[in-house]
Design an enzyme around this catalytic site. Sequence first.
Site, mmCIF file in Angstrom:
data_model
loop_
_atom_site.group_PDB
_atom_site.id
_atom_site.type_symbol
_atom_site.label_atom_id
_atom_site.label_comp_id
_atom_site.label_asym_id
_atom_site.label_seq_id
_atom_site.Cartn_x
_atom_site.Cartn_y
_atom_site.Cartn_z
ATOM 1 N N GLY B 11 14.740 4.309 4.170
ATOM 2 C CA GLY B 11 13.430 3.761 3.810
ATOM 3 C C GLY B 11 13.432 3.257 2.376
ATOM 4 N N PHE B 116 -12.563 6.762 -7.835
ATOM 5 C CA PHE B 116 -12.062 6.724 -6.468
ATOM 6 C C PHE B 116 -12.647 7.888 -5.698
ATOM 7 C CE2 PHE B 116 -8.804 4.635 -3.906
ATOM 8 C CZ PHE B 116 -8.616 3.465 -4.605
ATOM 9 N N GLN B 236 -5.557 10.385 8.969
ATOM 10 C CA GLN B 236 -6.670 9.826 8.210
ATOM 11 C C GLN B 236 -7.073 8.427 8.662
ATOM 12 O OE1 GLN B 236 -6.232 8.642 3.786
ATOM 13 N NE2 GLN B 236 -7.705 10.304 3.815
ATOM 14 N N HIS B 238 -9.179 5.326 7.237
ATOM 15 C CA HIS B 238 -9.747 4.807 5.986
ATOM 16 C C HIS B 238 -11.072 4.139 6.329
ATOM 17 C CE1 HIS B 238 -10.326 2.481 2.374
ATOM 18 N NE2 HIS B 238 -9.260 3.006 1.822
ATOM 19 N N LEU B 248 -6.798 -3.310 5.327
ATOM 20 C CA LEU B 248 -7.368 -2.398 4.343
ATOM 21 C C LEU B 248 -8.187 -3.130 3.280
ATOM 22 C CD1 LEU B 248 -7.320 0.531 3.275
ATOM 23 C CD2 LEU B 248 -5.301 -0.107 1.962
ATOM 24 N N THR B 250 -9.687 -1.841 -0.228
ATOM 25 C CA THR B 250 -9.527 -0.642 -1.050
ATOM 26 C C THR B 250 -10.823 0.108 -1.331
ATOM 27 O OG1 THR B 250 -8.806 0.228 -3.160
ATOM 28 C CG2 THR B 250 -9.637 -2.003 -3.193
ATOM 29 N N GLU B 251 -10.670 1.442 -1.389
ATOM 30 C CA GLU B 251 -11.749 2.314 -1.827
ATOM 31 C C GLU B 251 -12.156 1.981 -3.266
ATOM 32 O OE1 GLU B 251 -11.411 6.393 -0.181
ATOM 33 O OE2 GLU B 251 -11.033 6.868 -2.272
ATOM 34 N N ARG B 282 -12.503 10.376 2.308
ATOM 35 C CA ARG B 282 -12.414 9.432 3.419
ATOM 36 C C ARG B 282 -12.841 10.003 4.768
ATOM 37 N NH1 ARG B 282 -6.793 6.578 1.445
ATOM 38 N NH2 ARG B 282 -7.808 5.429 -0.232
ATOM 39 N N HIS B 349 -4.985 4.987 9.040
ATOM 40 C CA HIS B 349 -4.437 4.670 7.730
ATOM 41 C C HIS B 349 -3.267 5.529 7.288
ATOM 42 C CE1 HIS B 349 -4.470 2.930 3.780
ATOM 43 N NE2 HIS B 349 -4.758 4.074 3.194
ATOM 44 N N GLU B 380 5.085 9.524 2.962
ATOM 45 C CA GLU B 380 4.221 9.738 4.123
ATOM 46 C C GLU B 380 4.973 10.362 5.294
ATOM 47 O OE1 GLU B 380 1.862 6.364 5.358
ATOM 48 O OE2 GLU B 380 1.039 7.457 7.059
ATOM 49 N N ARG B 391 -6.256 13.427 2.863
ATOM 50 C CA ARG B 391 -5.730 12.963 1.583
ATOM 51 C C ARG B 391 -6.782 12.223 0.775
ATOM 52 N NH1 ARG B 391 -4.007 8.236 -0.218
ATOM 53 N NH2 ARG B 391 -3.742 7.185 1.783
ATOM 54 N N SER B 396 -1.595 9.096 -2.428
ATOM 55 C CA SER B 396 -0.347 8.763 -1.722
ATOM 56 C C SER B 396 0.643 8.139 -2.688
ATOM 57 C CB SER B 396 -0.607 7.827 -0.549
ATOM 58 O OG SER B 396 -1.086 6.591 -0.989
#
Lengths: 232, 577
Positions: B11, B116, B236, B238, B248, B250-251, B282, B349, B380, B391, B396
């Site tokens: 990865g 956040f 989770q 989002h 997505l 963003t928050e 979330r 998410h 993750e 989370r 993350s």
Amino acid sequence: MQVTLKVLRFDPQKDQRPHWETYQVEAEPWDRVLDLLHKVKWYQDGSLAFRRSCGHGICGSDAMLINGKNRLACKTLVRDLGNVITVEPIRGLPVEKDLIVDMEPFFAAYRAVKPYLINDEPPPQRERLQSPEERERFDQGTKCILCASCTTSCPVFWVNGTYIGPAAIVQAHRFIFDSRDRGKRERFKALGSGSGVWRCRTAYNCTEACPREIPVTQLIEEVKRAILMDRF
Amino acid sequence: MAHRHEVIVVGAGGAGLTAALYAAKEGADVAVVSKLYPTRSHTGAAQGGIGAALGNVEEDHWEWHMFDTVKGGDYLTDQDAAEVFAKEVIEAVIELEHMGLPFDRLPNGKIAQRRFGGHTKDWGKAPVHRAAHAADRTGHMILQTLYQQCVKHNITFYNEFHVTDVILEDGVAKGLVALELATGELHLFQAKAIVIASGGFGRIYKVTSNAYTLTGDLQAILYRKGLPLEDMEFYQFHPTGLYPLGILLTEGARGEGGILRNALGERFMERYAPTIKDLAPRDLVSRAMYLEVREGRGCGPKKDHVLLDLTHLPPEVIEKKLPDITEFSRIYLGVDPLKEPVPVMPTAHYAMGGIPTTLWGQVIKDEKNTVVPGLYAAGEAACVSLHGANRLGTNSLGDLVVFGRRAGIHAARFAKDADYHELTEEHLGESRERIERIKNSTGKEKVAALRAELQQSMMDHASVFRTGELLKKQVEILKELMDRYKRISIDDKGDAYNTELVEALELGYLLEVSEALVHSALNRTESRGAHAREDYPERDDENWLKHTLAYKVEDGKVCFRYKPVVLGRFEPKPRTY
């Protein structure tokens, strides 16, 4: 709506040269070209090969030539193209299968400009300080997702694959104009050489091709000027 | 072909590149194997920020960050992990800055920070500016910066190599098998230590923020081999996925002052989280949105979503601090966030659960924390467990750099004293057989159709709200899908870039991780964090303050063991905001 999707196909195990294949696809105006490619791959011909990952213009995997222009398949909507859509691999890099090209020459150029912060001074305990204006100076280049749309739209690159290309110059720009960096001279070696920035003919194809709206040609001009200023 | 490297990282996202970098700094010979080209991993899609108590905008302390993380995780977070994290993430952010990461800046030149969800000052009293950010491209900048450093350190990359097997013998990790996508050739990788950092598996759901490539490959491979997956029931959603695509948003949009509204124009979060409203964690916000829709206050012709309202913010805040999500709304919906609210709905998410590890990323195989020598996991894909049952946003990116670094360092040190294991062509056998079976199958089942059924059914039966009845139904559906999966066939019989074969392999992984998730969710008879059981609406600390370890027995059969939560300075309390 019915869309006619024409894809330039090439399978190295079967084909001498690329050929067009045509698919009829049911589509919504809000569908992305990536959705159409998926519809073909998933329900008509599983052998169609293309790259994709994030699906919303961040990872840079699915740059391709769509109706004659370099774009990301996931950021290009059917409603902006009409009901006949042609898709080809980006130009100037060896085609490996269908829409997949060999990215290695592209990344070799990237590595050649030393695309990392160079600063041997011992860093402070906390962050190095940088004013918002200093940060803003190199902001454009930081948006680059290395999709290769710019480099593979450049006529100079098509003619001469040793040209370092717009994307690598954008990466160099990002560090040359970073107030924390001390490595511009090292980068100028690659950039000022025969395959460097002076090959740019200011065709603006790169700027038009960039899916992140980076003013690529302008950044190339700024790098040219920085090299000249450094000489005199 | 065979290769050998002391440390091999699977990865090339944030966790993988961090692990590779720090393993290289320890002097190890390091290689990264990734099924994508570098910089295309999904860390690049993370937008809003990386949380660290730098205190650049206002007073902040790592203890507050630790508390928020533990409370945000509904007390399932291991407090030793949260402590290490909250302390070390400060140093990690400074190191990223020293590596050249272009954070946004304050007028005094320091790294800028914003608010956040779930991040507070004074033990929950009010939101705090803790998320260090680079516009709404923080993940992109982290990924780019880490890759730049890997180029600087000459780390070897095997790009577009799809891992098909982890070789585990005598309880020891010995190497990997991977399919080279360009040629279709299987490669054998010998390693002294392996770090798994292959990301999540959001593609088990129909609506997800995750890339097409996030299919839980390595979680599934280890699970098949008899290793456990921890806390898989905690997945989770989002709150602000762009409706209906799930992309997505963003928050950070709410951190900058954005407000969620229902069809009546109400700021409904006032009712659910009176103290911090739209900046609640979330799980809470996602449930609130679902409840609004369920009670008939959803927007649009189908009344099936809510709105994210940014129109009251100064246009320059939106353009400067949230440029990407503004562009997404404009491109994909034709909605201009400056002028009208953006349709949103929760989107799958992040997996809180995954491959269980120690604080140094060592993979463990049981509730006694017995390690698998030479095997590490981070990011993750792993479960350390920092995020517990839910989370917090920005944790993350912090997790990647803190635990990616620890895994890389420990793997390199382990490799120094370890020997290579003998591997032979026979180790390719299992992978070869699986691939040949798919290629030669004359079955009638199609990958895309099966995958669509999986994704829709997981959405219907195992998403934000769960019940025993729905989960049992999903157990049966999964059994049937796994059976049909044995009869899939593909059109492409070729070798070069057989991406159809890759998708077929990935579907197998999706089914495995779904199985672990659904069985774990059915097993846990309480509601905690992201796991909301309508038939067991209360948190039950007496019976369930423990981690689930799910082991595969056979297709459709899962057994469980339990690991105590590491408690510490924060006593579990009812979770209100």
